[in-house]
Design a protein around this motif. Structure first.
Motif, mmCIF file in Angstrom:
data_model
loop_
_atom_site.group_PDB
_atom_site.id
_atom_site.type_symbol
_atom_site.label_atom_id
_atom_site.label_comp_id
_atom_site.label_asym_id
_atom_site.label_seq_id
_atom_site.Cartn_x
_atom_site.Cartn_y
_atom_site.Cartn_z
ATOM 1 N N ARG A 60 0.830 -1.206 0.000
ATOM 2 C CA ARG A 60 0.000 0.000 0.000
ATOM 3 C C ARG A 60 0.872 1.266 0.000
ATOM 4 N NH1 ARG A 60 -5.685 0.420 2.022
ATOM 5 N NH2 ARG A 60 -6.072 2.646 2.147
ATOM 6 N N LEU A 63 1.516 3.282 -3.333
ATOM 7 C CA LEU A 63 0.502 4.104 -3.978
ATOM 8 C C LEU A 63 0.751 5.594 -3.764
ATOM 9 C CD1 LEU A 63 -2.180 4.109 -5.575
ATOM 10 C CD2 LEU A 63 -3.354 4.160 -3.366
ATOM 11 N N GLN A 65 -0.931 9.406 -4.800
ATOM 12 C CA GLN A 65 -2.096 10.095 -5.357
ATOM 13 C C GLN A 65 -1.701 11.509 -5.725
ATOM 14 O OE1 GLN A 65 -4.629 9.064 -1.937
ATOM 15 N NE2 GLN A 65 -5.990 8.090 -3.428
ATOM 16 N N ASN A 70 -4.078 8.077 -9.582
ATOM 17 C CA ASN A 70 -3.417 7.131 -8.690
ATOM 18 C C ASN A 70 -2.290 6.490 -9.479
ATOM 19 O OD1 ASN A 70 -5.166 7.202 -6.328
ATOM 20 N ND2 ASN A 70 -6.712 6.344 -7.688
ATOM 21 N N VAL A 72 2.089 4.687 -9.237
ATOM 22 C CA VAL A 72 3.274 4.227 -8.516
ATOM 23 C C VAL A 72 4.490 4.788 -9.232
ATOM 24 C CG1 VAL A 72 2.208 2.103 -7.658
ATOM 25 C CG2 VAL A 72 3.411 2.058 -9.845
ATOM 26 N N VAL A 85 -2.132 3.870 -12.320
ATOM 27 C CA VAL A 85 -2.702 2.563 -12.001
ATOM 28 C C VAL A 85 -4.197 2.695 -11.761
ATOM 29 C CG1 VAL A 85 -0.561 1.696 -10.973
ATOM 30 C CG2 VAL A 85 -2.304 2.702 -9.495
ATOM 31 N N ILE A 87 -6.933 1.165 -9.349
ATOM 32 C CA ILE A 87 -7.042 0.395 -8.106
ATOM 33 C C ILE A 87 -8.240 -0.539 -8.198
ATOM 34 C CG2 ILE A 87 -7.357 0.504 -5.614
ATOM 35 C CD1 ILE A 87 -6.121 3.320 -5.718
ATOM 36 N N THR A 90 -8.223 -2.726 -2.163
ATOM 37 C CA THR A 90 -7.248 -2.312 -1.143
ATOM 38 C C THR A 90 -7.546 -3.052 0.146
ATOM 39 O OG1 THR A 90 -8.587 -0.476 -0.330
ATOM 40 C CG2 THR A 90 -7.028 0.028 -2.072
ATOM 41 N N ILE A 95 -2.403 -3.296 -2.023
ATOM 42 C CA ILE A 95 -3.372 -2.856 -3.023
ATOM 43 C C ILE A 95 -3.264 -3.795 -4.221
ATOM 44 C CG2 ILE A 95 -3.445 -0.414 -2.403
ATOM 45 C CD1 ILE A 95 -1.389 0.123 -4.620
ATOM 46 N N VAL A 97 -3.778 -3.686 -8.249
ATOM 47 C CA VAL A 97 -3.902 -2.680 -9.303
ATOM 48 C C VAL A 97 -3.732 -3.291 -10.686
ATOM 49 C CG1 VAL A 97 -3.027 -0.829 -7.815
ATOM 50 C CG2 VAL A 97 -1.443 -2.038 -9.312
#
Length: 132
Positions: A60, A63, A65, A70, A72, A85, A87, A90, A95, A97
Protein backbone atom coordinates in the motif's frame (compact mmCIF):
# COMPACT_ATOMS: atom_id res chain seq x y z
CA UNK A 1 15.67 17.21 15.32
CA UNK A 2 15.30 14.05 13.26
CA UNK A 3 13.00 15.86 10.79
CA UNK A 4 15.54 18.64 10.26
CA UNK A 5 18.21 16.03 9.48
CA UNK A 6 15.84 14.37 7.01
CA UNK A 7 15.12 17.78 5.45
CA UNK A 8 18.85 18.54 5.18
CA UNK A 9 19.41 15.22 3.44
CA UNK A 10 16.51 16.00 1.12
CA UNK A 11 17.85 19.45 0.24
CA UNK A 12 21.27 17.94 -0.41
CA UNK A 13 19.74 15.27 -2.63
CA UNK A 14 17.60 17.80 -4.46
CA UNK A 15 20.60 20.03 -5.11
CA UNK A 16 23.13 17.38 -6.04
CA UNK A 17 21.39 14.27 -7.24
CA UNK A 18 18.44 15.24 -9.36
CA UNK A 19 19.19 15.54 -13.04
CA UNK A 20 16.88 16.80 -15.73
CA UNK A 21 17.16 15.59 -19.28
CA UNK A 22 15.30 17.58 -21.90
CA UNK A 23 15.15 16.70 -25.56
CA UNK A 24 16.04 20.01 -27.23
CA UNK A 25 14.46 18.97 -30.54
CA UNK A 26 10.93 18.86 -29.17
CA UNK A 27 8.73 21.83 -28.28
CA UNK A 28 7.36 19.89 -25.32
CA UNK A 29 10.23 18.93 -23.05
CA UNK A 30 10.30 15.36 -21.81
CA UNK A 31 11.81 15.55 -18.34
CA UNK A 32 13.35 12.52 -16.69
CA UNK A 33 13.79 12.27 -12.95
CA UNK A 34 17.03 10.67 -11.86
CA UNK A 35 18.03 10.27 -8.22
CA UNK A 36 21.50 9.01 -7.39
CA UNK A 37 21.89 5.83 -5.35
CA UNK A 38 23.48 7.92 -2.58
CA UNK A 39 20.50 10.27 -2.49
CA UNK A 40 18.08 7.32 -2.48
CA UNK A 41 19.93 5.92 0.53
CA UNK A 42 19.88 9.27 2.40
CA UNK A 43 16.16 9.75 1.74
CA UNK A 44 15.20 6.20 2.60
CA UNK A 45 13.86 5.51 -0.89
CA UNK A 46 13.41 1.77 -1.40
CA UNK A 47 12.11 -0.27 -4.31
CA UNK A 48 10.44 -3.68 -4.44
CA UNK A 49 10.11 -6.00 -7.44
CA UNK A 50 6.72 -6.59 -8.96
CA UNK A 51 6.02 -10.30 -9.22
CA UNK A 52 3.38 -12.55 -10.67
CA UNK A 53 1.04 -11.19 -13.30
CA UNK A 54 -1.62 -8.51 -13.66
CA UNK A 55 -3.55 -7.54 -11.62
CA UNK A 56 -0.52 -6.68 -9.49
CA UNK A 57 -0.50 -6.88 -5.70
CA UNK A 58 1.71 -4.14 -4.28
CA UNK A 59 2.50 -2.72 -0.88
CA UNK A 60 0.00 0.00 0.00
CA UNK A 61 2.99 2.31 0.61
CA UNK A 62 3.71 2.23 -3.15
CA UNK A 63 0.50 4.10 -3.98
CA UNK A 64 0.88 7.80 -4.83
CA UNK A 65 -2.10 10.10 -5.36
CA UNK A 66 -1.61 13.19 -7.50
CA UNK A 67 -4.78 15.25 -7.96
CA UNK A 68 -7.23 12.77 -9.52
CA UNK A 69 -4.59 10.22 -10.54
CA UNK A 70 -3.42 7.13 -8.69
CA UNK A 71 -0.06 5.66 -9.54
CA UNK A 72 3.27 4.23 -8.52
CA UNK A 73 6.86 5.28 -9.14
CA UNK A 74 8.66 2.75 -11.31
CA UNK A 75 12.42 2.56 -11.65
CA UNK A 76 13.29 2.41 -15.34
CA UNK A 77 17.01 1.86 -15.84
CA UNK A 78 18.45 4.81 -13.89
CA UNK A 79 15.34 6.99 -14.08
CA UNK A 80 12.10 7.06 -12.09
CA UNK A 81 8.73 7.51 -13.76
CA UNK A 82 5.14 7.83 -12.56
CA UNK A 83 2.88 5.04 -13.82
CA UNK A 84 -0.90 5.45 -13.67
CA UNK A 85 -2.70 2.56 -12.00
CA UNK A 86 -6.31 1.51 -11.67
CA UNK A 87 -7.04 0.40 -8.11
CA UNK A 88 -9.06 -2.81 -8.03
CA UNK A 89 -8.88 -3.62 -4.32
CA UNK A 90 -7.25 -2.31 -1.14
CA UNK A 91 -6.70 -3.76 2.28
CA UNK A 92 -4.68 -2.75 5.31
CA UNK A 93 -1.24 -3.50 3.86
CA UNK A 94 -1.63 -4.01 0.13
CA UNK A 95 -3.37 -2.86 -3.02
CA UNK A 96 -4.37 -4.73 -6.14
CA UNK A 97 -3.90 -2.68 -9.30
CA UNK A 98 -4.02 -2.89 -13.07
CA UNK A 99 -1.47 -0.81 -14.99
CA UNK A 100 -0.40 -0.60 -18.61
CA UNK A 101 3.19 0.28 -17.74
CA UNK A 102 4.00 -2.49 -15.25
CA UNK A 103 5.47 -5.90 -15.91
CA UNK A 104 6.89 -8.70 -13.77
CA UNK A 105 10.32 -7.82 -12.32
CA UNK A 106 9.75 -4.06 -12.61
CA UNK A 107 10.75 -2.20 -9.47
CA UNK A 108 8.35 0.22 -7.77
CA UNK A 109 9.10 2.60 -4.92
CA UNK A 110 7.66 1.38 -1.61
CA UNK A 111 9.42 3.82 0.73
CA UNK A 112 10.30 7.47 0.30
CA UNK A 113 7.60 8.14 -2.30
CA UNK A 114 6.85 11.56 -0.78
CA UNK A 115 10.42 12.68 -1.55
CA UNK A 116 10.15 11.41 -5.14
CA UNK A 117 6.83 13.27 -5.47
CA UNK A 118 8.39 16.55 -4.25
CA UNK A 119 11.35 16.20 -6.61
CA UNK A 120 9.08 15.33 -9.54
CA UNK A 121 6.89 18.33 -8.75
CA UNK A 122 9.94 20.64 -8.73
CA UNK A 123 11.19 19.09 -11.94
CA UNK A 124 7.93 19.67 -13.78
CA UNK A 125 7.19 23.18 -12.54
CA UNK A 126 8.30 25.92 -14.88
CA UNK A 127 10.14 28.91 -13.44
CA UNK A 128 8.16 32.17 -13.43
CA UNK A 129 8.27 33.89 -16.80
CA UNK A 130 9.26 30.74 -18.65
CA UNK A 131 5.89 30.09 -20.31
CA UNK A 132 5.61 29.21 -23.99
Amino acid sequence: MKNSLKLSAFVLALGLAVQVQADENHHHEEKTLKISAEAQKHLGIEFAKVSGKSPWTLSRTALVQIKDANGVYKKHEDAIEFIDVQILKTDKDSISVRAEGLEADDEVAVKGTKFIRIMESELNSEPAGHGH
